[in-house]
Scaffold this motif. Sequence first.
Motif, PDB file in Angstrom:
ATOM      1  N   ASP A 184      -4.856   1.457   5.780  1.00 34.10           N
ATOM      2  CA  ASP A 184      -4.116   0.736   5.039  1.00 34.10           C
ATOM      3  C   ASP A 184      -3.988  -0.431   5.271  1.00 34.10           C
ATOM      4  O   ASP A 184      -3.643  -1.526   6.392  1.00 34.10           O
ATOM      5  CB  ASP A 184      -2.732   1.321   4.509  1.00 34.10           C
ATOM      6  CG  ASP A 184      -2.375   3.083   4.279  1.00 34.10           C
ATOM      7  OD1 ASP A 184      -3.642   3.884   4.544  1.00 34.10           O
ATOM      8  OD2 ASP A 184      -1.368   3.644   4.396  1.00 34.10           O
ATOM      9  N   ARG A 188      -0.319   4.924  -1.228  1.00 31.71           N
ATOM     10  CA  ARG A 188       0.665   5.676  -0.523  1.00 31.71           C
ATOM     11  C   ARG A 188       2.231   5.551  -1.284  1.00 31.71           C
ATOM     12  O   ARG A 188       2.654   4.997  -1.073  1.00 31.71           O
ATOM     13  CB  ARG A 188       0.461   5.548   1.052  1.00 31.71           C
ATOM     14  CG  ARG A 188       1.433   6.419   1.944  1.00 31.71           C
ATOM     15  CD  ARG A 188       0.771   6.243   3.767  1.00 31.71           C
ATOM     16  NE  ARG A 188      -0.609   5.550   3.817  1.00 31.71           N
ATOM     17  CZ  ARG A 188      -1.483   6.752   4.124  1.00 31.71           C
ATOM     18  NH1 ARG A 188      -1.153   8.372   4.211  1.00 31.71           N
ATOM     19  NH2 ARG A 188      -2.324   6.254   4.543  1.00 31.71           N
ATOM     20  N   VAL A 242      -6.624   1.248   0.770  1.00 35.85           N
ATOM     21  CA  VAL A 242      -5.109   2.673   1.329  1.00 35.85           C
ATOM     22  C   VAL A 242      -6.037   3.958   1.733  1.00 35.85           C
ATOM     23  O   VAL A 242      -7.159   4.254   0.536  1.00 35.85           O
ATOM     24  CB  VAL A 242      -5.028   2.715  -0.125  1.00 35.85           C
ATOM     25  CG1 VAL A 242      -3.242   4.171   0.408  1.00 35.85           C
ATOM     26  CG2 VAL A 242      -4.193   2.159  -0.855  1.00 35.85           C
ATOM     27  N   ASP A 243      -5.707   4.150   2.859  1.00 32.86           N
ATOM     28  CA  ASP A 243      -6.612   5.613   3.969  1.00 32.86           C
ATOM     29  C   ASP A 243      -8.247   4.828   3.708  1.00 32.86           C
ATOM     30  O   ASP A 243      -8.225   5.883   3.174  1.00 32.86           O
ATOM     31  CB  ASP A 243      -5.835   6.865   2.423  1.00 32.86           C
ATOM     32  CG  ASP A 243      -5.903   7.824   3.622  1.00 32.86           C
ATOM     33  OD1 ASP A 243      -5.142   8.152   4.527  1.00 32.86           O
ATOM     34  OD2 ASP A 243      -6.647   8.811   3.523  1.00 32.86           O
ATOM     35  N   THR A 248       0.917  -1.716  -0.172  1.00 30.09           N
ATOM     36  CA  THR A 248      -0.246  -0.169   0.104  1.00 30.09           C
ATOM     37  C   THR A 248       0.766   0.933   0.086  1.00 30.09           C
ATOM     38  O   THR A 248       0.406   2.717   0.031  1.00 30.09           O
ATOM     39  CB  THR A 248      -1.253  -0.046   1.535  1.00 30.09           C
ATOM     40  OG1 THR A 248      -0.263  -0.164   2.525  1.00 30.09           O
ATOM     41  CG2 THR A 248      -2.216  -1.369   1.361  1.00 30.09           C
ATOM     42  N   CYS A 249       2.195   1.370   0.546  1.00 35.63           N
ATOM     43  CA  CYS A 249       3.105   2.125   0.480  1.00 35.63           C
ATOM     44  C   CYS A 249       4.458   1.942  -0.442  1.00 35.63           C
ATOM     45  O   CYS A 249       4.647   1.084   0.282  1.00 35.63           O
ATOM     46  CB  CYS A 249       3.248   2.722   1.623  1.00 35.63           C
ATOM     47  SG  CYS A 249       4.690   4.317   2.060  1.00 35.63           S
TER      48      CYS A 249
END
Length: 442
Positions: free
Chosen positions: A371, A147, A406-407, A125-126
């Motif tokens: 996330d 992200r 995500v978020d 996710t990041c």
Amino acid sequence: VQSEVPTLISARWVIPVEPAGIVLDHHSVAISGGLIEAVLPTAEAMAAYPGHARIDLPDHALIPGLVNLHTHAAMTLMRGMADDLPLMRWLQEHIWPAESKHVSAQFVRDGTLLACAEMLRGGITCFNDMYFYPEAAVEAALESGMRAALGMIVIDFPTAYASDPDDYLAKGLALRDRYRDHPLLSFCLAPHAPYTVSDGALGKIATMAAELDCPVHCHVHETQDEISRSVAEHGMRPLERLRRLGIVGPNLVSVHSVHLSDAEIAMLADHGSSVAHCPSSNLKLASGFSPVAALLKAGVNVGLGTDGAASNNRLDALQEMRQAALLAKAVARDAEAVPAHTALEMATLSGARALGLDAKIGSIVPGKRADLAALDFSAPELSPVFDPVSHLVYCAGREHVSHVWVDGSLKMADRTLKHMDFPGLDTRIKLWQNNLKNRTES
Ligand SMILES: [Zn+2]
């Protein structure tokens, strides 16, 4: 960023990573406004959040979204272009010539979109990126809703992106100024490596990192050759040179860190620096074996990275967890080195900590951003399940990732990506492949 309906995600197992080492049976995670509101037993959750939309994951493990602590996302377009070569020949004969000829903002945007689709499908996710045209990577990350930590890349030699270290820095800082308040974006100073960035530029970067309290994302001690050359040219090993220039500190994300003396491990620990361990890349380029168990024992924060798709060739954090756990055991000659829970923590919270994002992401804790990734453990190759964390690290693959948020925004459900139609991308990828294939012919 879309505002999503408040949702209750009920999973067979929730693995929060914080507190360390626990697995919550039949638990639910309530999310709202992008935040994790609560983590509680499913029976209680249904009474406490009757108005929330429900997502039931009866055979699934819910984990924090995976953090890819080192990548060059746009290099997906060079996946498989040049394999089975050592680092310097790979760079000098293939990657750098291809980059100087083809890399543009459009190349980076297309390659990063492809990378984002791949990473989301694998529960990432990041990602912490280092590449030219970071503004194009920003566009791709935002378009796919991931992200991202963007590297303000600095390298001594000129490219189509920038002419000299000051130009690289100015462009990176302008991008950071433009997006610094974006909820999905953060920024790192990203000197490519000690052997490609001069003392003057590294000194400026050290000053800026302190002023801006900004992570410094840099390849360090990747190969023995890098160290020998530094000793010949500078009379000292690269890490010592970085220390004297003020780069070694709590902001440093020291990528690879394959060849380290005991004193250098202690130096990284004493300065509170982080390491981005990239086991597949180190194996493929025959760079060596990072002393991960010793780093962890010394108290160094170690996250996991895939490196770029040209040297891996997968942006697959689940595979890196498995590689990291297995390799650490062999290198330390200790089967207890990097147990499964530690490998999962490296791929989540430790990566977030290296980026200064651990108050926001990296574990399933109320108040953090939502996330999240779910893996479906109902497949025959994953049965039976004695310990879902053991399965995550040693048994499951990214093909078992079913849902990703995500978020708080649902990016994938039942292995289908949402809001991810990029018109014309398939065609452009084929065009890039053609251009790169013909690179030696003109
Ligand atoms: Zn790299």
